[in-house]
Design an enzyme around this catalytic site. Structure first.
Site, PDB file in Angstrom:
ATOM      1  N   LYS A  71       0.842  -1.203   0.000  1.00 37.35           N
ATOM      2  CA  LYS A  71       0.000   0.000   0.000  1.00 37.35           C
ATOM      3  C   LYS A  71       0.878   1.255   0.000  1.00 37.35           C
ATOM      4  O   LYS A  71       2.076   1.186   0.257  1.00 37.35           O
ATOM      5  CB  LYS A  71      -0.900  -0.021   1.238  1.00 37.35           C
ATOM      6  CG  LYS A  71      -0.141  -0.044   2.554  1.00 37.35           C
ATOM      7  CD  LYS A  71      -1.073  -0.389   3.707  1.00 37.35           C
ATOM      8  CE  LYS A  71      -0.345  -0.332   5.038  1.00 37.35           C
ATOM      9  NZ  LYS A  71      -1.192  -0.808   6.146  1.00 37.35           N
TER      10      LYS A  71
ATOM     11  N   ARG B 123     -11.402   0.065  14.316  1.00 30.57           N
ATOM     12  CA  ARG B 123     -11.065   0.865  13.147  1.00 30.57           C
ATOM     13  C   ARG B 123     -11.832   0.254  11.990  1.00 30.57           C
ATOM     14  O   ARG B 123     -13.053   0.356  11.944  1.00 30.57           O
ATOM     15  CB  ARG B 123      -9.534   0.816  12.960  1.00 30.57           C
ATOM     16  CG  ARG B 123      -8.971   1.845  12.019  1.00 30.57           C
ATOM     17  CD  ARG B 123      -7.472   1.649  11.821  1.00 30.57           C
ATOM     18  NE  ARG B 123      -7.140   0.395  11.160  1.00 30.57           N
ATOM     19  CZ  ARG B 123      -5.923   0.074  10.743  1.00 30.57           C
ATOM     20  NH1 ARG B 123      -4.918   0.908  10.922  1.00 30.57           N
ATOM     21  NH2 ARG B 123      -5.696  -1.060  10.134  1.00 30.57           N
TER      22      ARG B 123
ATOM     23  N   TYR C 244      14.156  30.931   8.415  1.00 26.46           N
ATOM     24  CA  TYR C 244      12.995  31.649   8.947  1.00 26.46           C
ATOM     25  C   TYR C 244      13.084  31.799  10.459  1.00 26.46           C
ATOM     26  O   TYR C 244      13.404  30.845  11.169  1.00 26.46           O
ATOM     27  CB  TYR C 244      11.706  30.898   8.609  1.00 26.46           C
ATOM     28  CG  TYR C 244      11.290  31.011   7.169  1.00 26.46           C
ATOM     29  CD1 TYR C 244      10.962  32.255   6.614  1.00 26.46           C
ATOM     30  CD2 TYR C 244      11.215  29.885   6.357  1.00 26.46           C
ATOM     31  CE1 TYR C 244      10.566  32.363   5.290  1.00 26.46           C
ATOM     32  CE2 TYR C 244      10.821  29.976   5.023  1.00 26.46           C
ATOM     33  CZ  TYR C 244      10.498  31.223   4.495  1.00 26.46           C
ATOM     34  OH  TYR C 244      10.115  31.328   3.196  1.00 26.46           O
TER      35      TYR C 244
ATOM     36  N   MET D  70      10.137  24.800   2.871  1.00 26.54           N
ATOM     37  CA  MET D  70       9.378  23.896   2.012  1.00 26.54           C
ATOM     38  C   MET D  70      10.277  23.213   0.989  1.00 26.54           C
ATOM     39  O   MET D  70      10.133  22.022   0.713  1.00 26.54           O
ATOM     40  CB  MET D  70       8.266  24.665   1.290  1.00 26.54           C
ATOM     41  CG  MET D  70       7.356  23.783   0.456  1.00 26.54           C
ATOM     42  SD  MET D  70       6.136  24.728  -0.470  1.00 26.54           S
ATOM     43  CE  MET D  70       5.148  25.431   0.840  1.00 26.54           C
TER      44      MET D  70
END
Ligand SMILES: *Cc1c(COP(=O)(O)O)cnc(C)c1O
Length: 392
Positions: free
Chosen positions: A46, A142, A271, A319
């Site tokens: 998956k 679940r 930043y 990013m």
């Protein structure tokens, strides 16, 4: 210098971030689980093979006897890649393309009567029988049928099977605490699953395979003895129980240096200027960041390896880029930096990154973004290339 087409391909892609997928390691891990499970191995691929890309062929070659995925789309992709073994899809919405699944001979797991009816109707439309696994919830609340609905699901499945629209080929469950083998919950869940299997038989079903254990339960043995083991993480060198020592890491992430500079003591980086250099030092800029899957929470903790040494990433991750503090060394443009690798030469591993980000290895490997080129390799070529870069 002798140049083969493979060398040329290596150089062409080495100027961008690369996720090297070590197919040989995936094969070795798969073969180890195939041996441990006596060949009753469903390879769980998956999330794009846990972020590794198209590897169905490799795991089948190495001994997987079936493939498990989440969605029908994933299952169809595995079929399209030429897999001729059973393929199971276990999580689908009510309006999924069940007819497409039946026509592609994809097994479908169902956890409720409504979903089962939808699969049955789709199968009637194709003129073929749907191959169904009934999924019992054994504890985690679940997916899977809640215990109080299980008997009715078995009865409905038996009736549709008599009708000819489906065939129940499997009964499955999934454990909640198998990474903690001493947890008494494991015994409860194993018993609940055994009960669910007995109920299925009492409601007339027969000739199906049973599967409960995933990687952790298989390694620790808490899943008991069943026909099939669904192994995902372990194929990719990840042991959720932290007890296995023989699994091979399967990924290396590298990036080229795209800029360098020398900075004075007291210079802030990135930043917020969170990181301030406490001495004169050299920085190197790498062109990947949290947008490519580097967990931002690892800012100010993570390390990379370059020229055989660990170096810290400094400042908040951006990013699209991160900054390495290379101390007295000024790197060259295009020089290859290893963010993580197999750990054989002291480089950080996926496990280190999971620790730095306070998460699990699964999250690190499944989040590497599509901007990062996947390169499938069998041993040594990456090491050869790194040796070559180091001597340039
Ligand atoms: C992901 C998953 C697996 C594989 O689990 P691993 O711990 O990665 O081996 C098995 N079964 C189900 C239902 C899953 O969702």
């Amino acid at each position: 210098m002798h140049t083969s087409p493979a060398d040329a391909a290596t150089r062409a892609t080495a100027s961008v971030p690369q996720l090297v997928v070590h197919d040989d390691a995936i094969r070795a891990n798969t073969a180890a689980f195939a041996a441990r499970t006596h060949g009753r191995l469903m390879a769980v691929l998956k999330a794009d093979g846990f972020g590794h890309g198209a590897i169905a062929r490799s795991v089948i070659d190495a001994g997987a006897s079936s493939i498990g995925v989440t969605t029908i789309d994933e299952a169809l992709a595995v079929r399209a890649a030429g897999a001729a073994v059973p393929v199971l899809s276990w999580l689908n919405p009510i309006d999924a393309d069940f007819a497409g699944a039946v026509l592609a001979d994809v097994d479908i797991a169902v956890s409720g009567v409504e979903l089962l009816s939808a699969v049955s109707r789709a199968a009637v439309g194709t003129g073929r029988r749907a191959r169904v696994h009934l999924h019992a919830d054994v504890g985690m609340a679940r997916d899977g049928a809640p215990p109080e609905t299980w008997a009715a699901l078995c009865t409905a499945a038996f009736e549709l099977q008599q009708h000819g629209s489906i065939r129940v080929v499997g009964v499955m469950g999934h454990m909640s605490c198998a990474d903690r083998p001493a947890d008494p919950q494991n015994d409860r869940e194993r018993l609940l699953f055994d009960n669910a299997v007995r109920t299925a038989r009492r409601r007339g079903l027969a000739g199906f395979v049973t599967h409960l254990a995933a990687t952790a339960a298989t390694i620790t043995g808490v899943g008991g003895t069943h026909d099939v083991h669904r192994i995902g993480a372990g194929l990719f060198g990840i042991d959720p129980s932290g007890t296995s020592t023989d699994l091979e890491p399967t990924l290396s992430l590298t990036a080229p240096v795209i800029a360098t500079r020398e900075i004075a003591a007291g210079t802030g980086i990135g930043y917020g200027l969170d990181h301030v250099a406490d001495r004169r030092t050299n920085l190197a800029l790498l062109p990947l960041g949290y947008g490519d899957g580097l967990p931002r929470s690892a800012s100010e903790r993570a390390e990379v390896q370059v020229r055989g040494r660990r170096r810290p990433l400094v400042g908040r991750f951006s990013m699209d880029m991160v900054v390495v503090d290379t101390g007295d060394e000024r790197l060259g443009l295009g020089e290859t930096v290893t963010l993580f690798g197999r750990g054989h030469d002291g480089e950080p591993t996926v496990t280190d990154w999971a620790g730095w980000a306070d998460t699990i290895e699964h999250e690190i490997v499944t989040r590497i973004g599509t901007r990062v080129a996947r390169v499938h390799r069998s041993t040594t070529s990456i090491d050869d290339q790194e040796a070559c870069d180091a001597h340039r």
